[in-house]
Design an enzyme around this catalytic site. Structure first.
Site, PDB file in Angstrom:
ATOM      1  N   ASP A   6      33.718  35.323  43.624  1.00 44.31           N
ATOM      2  CA  ASP A   6      34.061  34.564  42.410  1.00 44.31           C
ATOM      3  C   ASP A   6      34.915  33.341  42.735  1.00 44.31           C
ATOM      4  O   ASP A   6      35.381  32.635  41.835  1.00 44.31           O
ATOM      5  CB  ASP A   6      34.707  35.450  41.325  1.00 44.31           C
ATOM      6  N   HIS A  58      40.585  36.771  42.427  1.00 45.31           N
ATOM      7  CA  HIS A  58      41.747  37.343  41.733  1.00 45.31           C
ATOM      8  C   HIS A  58      42.592  38.182  42.693  1.00 45.31           C
ATOM      9  O   HIS A  58      42.056  38.828  43.602  1.00 45.31           O
ATOM     10  CB  HIS A  58      41.284  38.232  40.580  1.00 45.31           C
ATOM     11  N   HIS A  87      41.347  45.870  41.064  1.00 43.35           N
ATOM     12  CA  HIS A  87      42.384  45.848  40.016  1.00 43.35           C
ATOM     13  C   HIS A  87      42.776  47.249  39.555  1.00 43.35           C
ATOM     14  O   HIS A  87      43.662  47.385  38.703  1.00 43.35           O
ATOM     15  CB  HIS A  87      41.920  45.031  38.805  1.00 43.35           C
TER      16      HIS A  87
HETATM   17  N1  Q9C Z   1      36.182  36.199  30.119  1.00 44.55           N
HETATM   18  C1  Q9C Z   1      37.312  40.884  39.314  1.00 44.55           C
HETATM   19  O1  Q9C Z   1      36.872  39.821  39.709  1.00 44.55           O
HETATM   20  N2  Q9C Z   1      39.503  38.393  32.749  1.00 44.55           N
HETATM   21  N3  Q9C Z   1      37.903  41.040  38.117  1.00 44.55           N
HETATM   22  C2  Q9C Z   1      38.267  37.687  32.591  1.00 44.55           C
HETATM   23  C3  Q9C Z   1      36.870  36.071  31.342  1.00 44.55           C
HETATM   24  C4  Q9C Z   1      39.415  39.493  33.679  1.00 44.55           C
HETATM   25  C5  Q9C Z   1      38.118  39.926  37.246  1.00 44.55           C
HETATM   26  C6  Q9C Z   1      38.195  36.823  31.383  1.00 44.55           C
HETATM   27  C7  Q9C Z   1      38.982  39.106  35.055  1.00 44.55           C
HETATM   28  C8  Q9C Z   1      38.784  40.289  35.965  1.00 44.55           C
HETATM   29  C9  Q9C Z   1      37.115  42.110  40.139  1.00 44.55           C
HETATM   30 ZN    ZN Z   2      37.717  38.549  40.945  1.00 47.76          ZN
END
Ligand code: Q9C
Ligand code: ZN
Length: 342
Positions: A284, A197, A159
């Protein structure tokens, strides 16, 4: 397959994230790296090496120098300004409408951080540097003739764009390694991003270029983070047109659906004729991941690994997301051994 791992990663231990206005424990925590490290060790996958030293120039080939300086010096400046927490943004330079970095640290935080999941703590810079160097070390192992290597990076990087961090990440390890491969004159790179993501940072860095093909399978951005990119009609621009390919998938996606898009991405990577494959390896997509909504099972990671192996490319795996703390290790190892066994 060799793994490159910096045990220092634990110095980046975010105190919190802010999600929908709520302060909560950050899902991106040191136990992730520790657990993957342990699983790799116990699996007997191969040697585990420390990162070699590289230079800041390898990082600024991808990232803006002012941004990198912010990552290096931002924590000290934040403390000097009297703030008690870790560095968080509370104002955002939407769509990069302005190109003048603010002079004050609280302004810089908003200029260089895209959301409130990501923060800078006391040890963050040291960890980021080691993590990027882990990716560069693993790249050298593959460039040196090994069929594959695994960069056990933490925090994740996909990201992070040229001049902004986000989504738990601050340096784009996969992009830094890919750029180093191109800079060595070794040829063209394909990046296959299987994190849940969309890798908006990686897409952004290479969007106008044809020396890297980016293919990503991820949750529909209309429904999940990063929300503002990852649609199928984002195909690259200018010279990069046709060199970006997104596969947004519905909530609840399981292997039967996933494998179709994975096979399609593999066909495109094959047709591109890349000289190396970089895999942004997020797990994930797992059914029990606490922040995600796909339904892949542990054995599906071996299938992903096997599909990747079929491409027959020198392959660099770079660790991205995965937040099911008890299964992150086994899922990553499944992907890597699935690749090796294929
Ligand atoms: N509490 C990667 O998997 N929002 N990034 C999460 C959950 C951000 C994920 C909210 C998610 C970022 C590398
Ligand atoms: Zn992710």
């Amino acid at each position: 397959m060799k793994t490159v791992y910096a045990d220092k990663h634990a110095l980046h231990a975010p105190s919190q994230e802010i999600y929908c206005g709520q302060v909560m424990p950050c899902a991106e925590k040191p136990a992730r790296g520790d657990n993957v490290h342990r699983a790799v060790r116990e699996s007997g996958l191969g040697d585990i090496l420390a990162p070699q030293n590289f230079s800041l120039a390898d990082i600024t080939r991808v990232h803006d120098a002012g941004y990198v300086d912010f990552l290096k010096t931002g924590y000290a400046a934040w403390k000097k300004a009297g703030f008690e927490t870790d560095v968080f943004a509370c104002n955002f330079n939407l769509r990069q409408a302005c190109n003048t970095p603010p002079q004050v640290i609280e302004g810089k935080a908003g200029y260089y951080l895209a959301d409130t999941s990501v923060s800078i703590t006391q040890g963050t810079w040291e960890v980021l540097e080691q993590s990027a160097y882990a990716a560069l070390t693993a790249l050298d192992i593959v460039a040196g003739g090994d069929r594959a290597a695994f960069a056990l990076c933490r925090p994740p990087g996909h990201h992070a764009s040229v001049a902004a961090g986000g989504g738990y990440g601050l340096l784009n390890n996969a992009a830094i390694a890919a750029q180093a491969f191109i800079d060595k004159g070794l040829g063209k790179v394909a990046v296959l991003d299987v994190d849940y993501h969309h890798g908006n940072g990686t897409q952004d860095i290479f969007y106008h270029r044809n020396d890297l093909l980016y293919c990503s399978l991820h949750a529909d951005p209309a429904l999940d983070f990063p929300y503002f990119s990852g649609y199928a009609d984002e195909k690259g621009a200018g010279a990069g047109e046709g060199f970006n390919r997104n596969y947004p998938l519905p909530m609840g996606t399981a292997w039967a659906t996933y494998k179709e898009s994975l096979a399609d991405a593999a066909r495109h990577i094959d047709a591109y004729g890349a000289d190396i494959l970089v895999v942004s390896l997020g797990v994930d997509t797992f059914k029990d991941d606490p922040i995600s909504q796909f339904k892949l099972e542990t054995d599906d990671y071996a299938r992903i690994g096997a599909e990747i192996a079929k491409l027959g490319k020198p392959t660099l795996f770079v660790m991205e997301g995965g937040y099911a703390i008890d299964q992150i290790g086994v899922n990553v190892v499944k992907a890597l051994t699935g690749f090796q066994g294929a």
